[in-house]
Write an enzyme that holds these catalytic residues in place. Structure first.
Site, PDB file in Angstrom:
ATOM      1  N   ASP A 152      32.980  20.912 -11.469  1.00  0.00           N
ATOM      2  CA  ASP A 152      34.092  19.970 -11.678  1.00  0.00           C
ATOM      3  C   ASP A 152      33.571  18.632 -12.207  1.00  0.00           C
ATOM      4  O   ASP A 152      34.214  17.996 -13.050  1.00  0.00           O
ATOM      5  CB  ASP A 152      34.863  19.765 -10.376  1.00  0.00           C
ATOM      6  CG  ASP A 152      35.311  21.093  -9.805  1.00  0.00           C
ATOM      7  OD1 ASP A 152      35.638  21.986 -10.599  1.00  0.00           O
ATOM      8  OD2 ASP A 152      35.294  21.248  -8.565  1.00  0.00           O
TER       9      ASP A 152
ATOM     10  N   TYR B 155      39.202  30.554   3.646  1.00  0.00           N
ATOM     11  CA  TYR B 155      40.454  29.897   3.267  1.00  0.00           C
ATOM     12  C   TYR B 155      41.559  30.181   4.282  1.00  0.00           C
ATOM     13  O   TYR B 155      41.719  31.319   4.729  1.00  0.00           O
ATOM     14  CB  TYR B 155      40.968  30.453   1.939  1.00  0.00           C
ATOM     15  CG  TYR B 155      40.134  30.176   0.708  1.00  0.00           C
ATOM     16  CD1 TYR B 155      39.695  28.898   0.390  1.00  0.00           C
ATOM     17  CD2 TYR B 155      39.829  31.211  -0.180  1.00  0.00           C
ATOM     18  CE1 TYR B 155      38.980  28.660  -0.774  1.00  0.00           C
ATOM     19  CE2 TYR B 155      39.114  30.977  -1.349  1.00  0.00           C
ATOM     20  CZ  TYR B 155      38.688  29.707  -1.637  1.00  0.00           C
ATOM     21  OH  TYR B 155      37.986  29.478  -2.791  1.00  0.00           O
TER      22      TYR B 155
ATOM     23  N   LYS C 210      20.787  24.512 -13.610  1.00  0.00           N
ATOM     24  CA  LYS C 210      19.800  23.431 -13.822  1.00  0.00           C
ATOM     25  C   LYS C 210      19.309  23.363 -15.269  1.00  0.00           C
ATOM     26  O   LYS C 210      18.883  22.309 -15.735  1.00  0.00           O
ATOM     27  CB  LYS C 210      18.609  23.640 -12.891  1.00  0.00           C
ATOM     28  CG  LYS C 210      18.980  23.402 -11.439  1.00  0.00           C
ATOM     29  CD  LYS C 210      17.737  23.287 -10.570  1.00  0.00           C
ATOM     30  CE  LYS C 210      18.087  22.892  -9.154  1.00  0.00           C
ATOM     31  NZ  LYS C 210      18.641  23.973  -8.347  1.00  0.00           N
TER      32      LYS C 210
ATOM     33  N   GLY D  73      39.357  20.293  -3.772  1.00  0.00           N
ATOM     34  CA  GLY D  73      40.181  21.069  -4.689  1.00  0.00           C
ATOM     35  C   GLY D  73      39.613  20.846  -6.078  1.00  0.00           C
ATOM     36  O   GLY D  73      39.401  19.695  -6.479  1.00  0.00           O
TER      37      GLY D  73
ATOM     38  N   ASN E 280      36.713  29.303 -12.836  1.00  0.00           N
ATOM     39  CA  ASN E 280      36.570  29.192 -11.372  1.00  0.00           C
ATOM     40  C   ASN E 280      37.027  30.469 -10.646  1.00  0.00           C
ATOM     41  O   ASN E 280      37.976  30.435  -9.854  1.00  0.00           O
ATOM     42  CB  ASN E 280      37.388  27.994 -10.858  1.00  0.00           C
ATOM     43  CG  ASN E 280      36.528  26.754 -10.701  1.00  0.00           C
ATOM     44  OD1 ASN E 280      35.304  26.838 -10.588  1.00  0.00           O
ATOM     45  ND2 ASN E 280      37.157  25.603 -10.688  1.00  0.00           N
TER      46      ASN E 280
HETATM   47  O1  CKP Z   1      33.508  25.550  -8.538  1.00  0.00           O
HETATM   48  P1  CKP Z   1      33.392  24.345  -7.678  1.00  0.00           P
HETATM   49  O2  CKP Z   1      32.283  24.453  -6.688  1.00  0.00           O
HETATM   50  O3  CKP Z   1      33.268  23.102  -8.469  1.00  0.00           O
HETATM   51  O4  CKP Z   1      34.781  24.251  -6.932  1.00  0.00           O
HETATM   52  C1  CKP Z   1      34.940  23.840  -5.632  1.00  0.00           C
HETATM   53  C2  CKP Z   1      36.390  23.815  -5.231  1.00  0.00           C
HETATM   54  O5  CKP Z   1      39.227  24.275  -5.246  1.00  0.00           O
HETATM   55  C3  CKP Z   1      36.550  23.531  -3.771  1.00  0.00           C
HETATM   56  O6  CKP Z   1      36.781  22.191  -3.645  1.00  0.00           O
HETATM   57  C4  CKP Z   1      37.736  24.349  -3.330  1.00  0.00           C
HETATM   58  O7  CKP Z   1      38.733  23.602  -2.746  1.00  0.00           O
HETATM   59  C5  CKP Z   1      38.212  25.024  -4.597  1.00  0.00           C
HETATM   60  O8  CKP Z   1      37.071  25.034  -5.459  1.00  0.00           O
HETATM   61  C6  CKP Z   1      38.731  26.397  -4.245  1.00  0.00           C
HETATM   62  O9  CKP Z   1      39.944  26.554  -4.158  1.00  0.00           O
HETATM   63  O10 CKP Z   1      37.874  27.282  -4.030  1.00  0.00           O
HETATM   64 MG    MG Z   2      33.368  25.940 -10.416  1.00  0.00          MG
END
Ligand code: CKP
Ligand code: MG
Length: 313
Positions: free
Chosen positions: A258, A104, A229, A34, A166
């Site tokens: 994150d 999901y 990168k 998350g 996000n």
């Molecule tokens: O943008 P990120 O790849 O850092 O996020 C990943 C997370 O919360 C992943 O852990 C997933 O549970 C989520 O984004 C989501 O709800 O898509």
């Molecule tokens: Mg992200």
């Protein structure tokens, strides 16, 4: 009381131990994931206290998620365990040529029922930062109202709000995502978008500084635009520049953003300027991609100091 509070949904992640379309995969590692708990765990590893506000199902998966997050040292005292709704679950699918994706199973999950009344005002008011992402407002209208209320509480109590857009197109359509995210961005202090997200929100621009400038005109005091990168472009009202990234071997990119947020907020908590904080953020992002799973590879403060020392020799 925690220095940084986050709010959002954390799910059980069923992470395949082999690549390929899920119809042929039969082994998975059970983990948790998350975006907001990734940030909370990341900041904790860097030596600062964090808390997480959410709802989980009062089921086996909910107990599992709770114990992992507690085990990582995050305060979960404001998490509500709900007997009537399930904990969300999702699966990753690892494929070649950019076909990797997530599936999901989170509709009507416990977290999607979060309400403004779930928020403990004193708890949020006592923090220095409130970290939110654009995933939560996409979950339901009550989650959107909860995010808006949390921002309101933060503003009334001089708590700075950091926000990672996000953008998840599996959760809402483009038009709605853009409209709501832009309205939230106007209310936040620190904005942490990826460059593709900036494209989607503002339209294509020539240079990182053009996006940062535009966002700053909208309201945020600080913009940290993640450039992969290459590193990141960091700006506030007076100054802005690229802070170079670090190279590392990528195994799983999820969680990198994150880790970046965790590094950036930790730097600010330690009184670093925005460019120093961005260097920490870039380094944390480089660590994050080196193991499967979202947060397992995030650095501790000892890891980070050793890495930065090694890179400056
Ligand atoms: O943008 P990120 O790849 O850092 O996020 C990943 C997370 O919360 C992943 O852990 C997933 O549970 C989520 O984004 C989501 O709800 O898509
Ligand atoms: Mg992200």
């Amino acid at each position: 009381m925690p220095e940084v509070i986050t709010l959002g949904e954390t799910m059980v992640l069923m992470n395949p131990t082999e690549a390929g379309p899920l119809r042929y995969v039969d082994r998975f590692k059970k983990q948790i994931a998350g975006a907001e708990t990734n940030v909370a765990i990341g900041i904790n590893k860097l030596g600062h206290s964090t808390g997480w506000i959410s709802r989980l199902g009062s089921d086996e998966f909910g107990q599992y998620v709770l114990s992992v997050i507690k085990g990582e040292g995050v305060d979960t005292s404001r998490v509500i365990m709900d007997v009537d709704t399930p904990t969300g679950v999702f699966f990753k699918e690892r494929r070649i040529l950019g076909l990797s994706q997530v599936y999901y199973y989170r509709r009507q999950s416990a977290a999607s029922y979060m309400l403004p009344e779930d928020l403990d005002e004193e708890y949020i008011a006592s923090a220095r930062y409130l970290h939110l992402t654009g995933i939560t407002p996409a979950l339901s209208s009550s989650c959107l109202a909860t995010v808006q209320q949390a921002i309101e509480i933060a503003h009334q109590n001089n708590v700075l709000v950091s926000f990672d857009p996000n953008i998840r197109f599996k959760l809402w359509d483009r038009r709605k995502a853009k409209e709501i995210l832009l309205s939230l961005i106007r209310e936040v202090d620190i904005l942490l978008p990826g460059v593709k997200e900036a494209d989607m929100l503002l339209g294509k621009m020539d240079e990182p500084e053009d996006y940062a400038q535009k966002f700053i005109e909208m309201g945020p005091e600080i913009v940290a635009l993640k450039l992969g990168k290459t590193g990141s472009y960091i700006a506030d009202k007076e100054k802005g520049r690229i802070v170079e990234g670090f190279s590392s071997t990528e195994v799983d990119a999820a969680g990198a953003g994150d880790a970046f947020a965790a590094g950036f907020l930790s730097g600010l908590l330690e009184g670093k300027d925005i460019f120093e904080a961005a260097m920490i953020a870039n380094a944390a992002g480089a660590f994050a991609v080196t193991l499967p799973g979202d947060y397992e590879a995030f650095p501790t403060s000892q890891d980070l100091n050793a890495f930065l020392k090694g890179n400056s020799d």
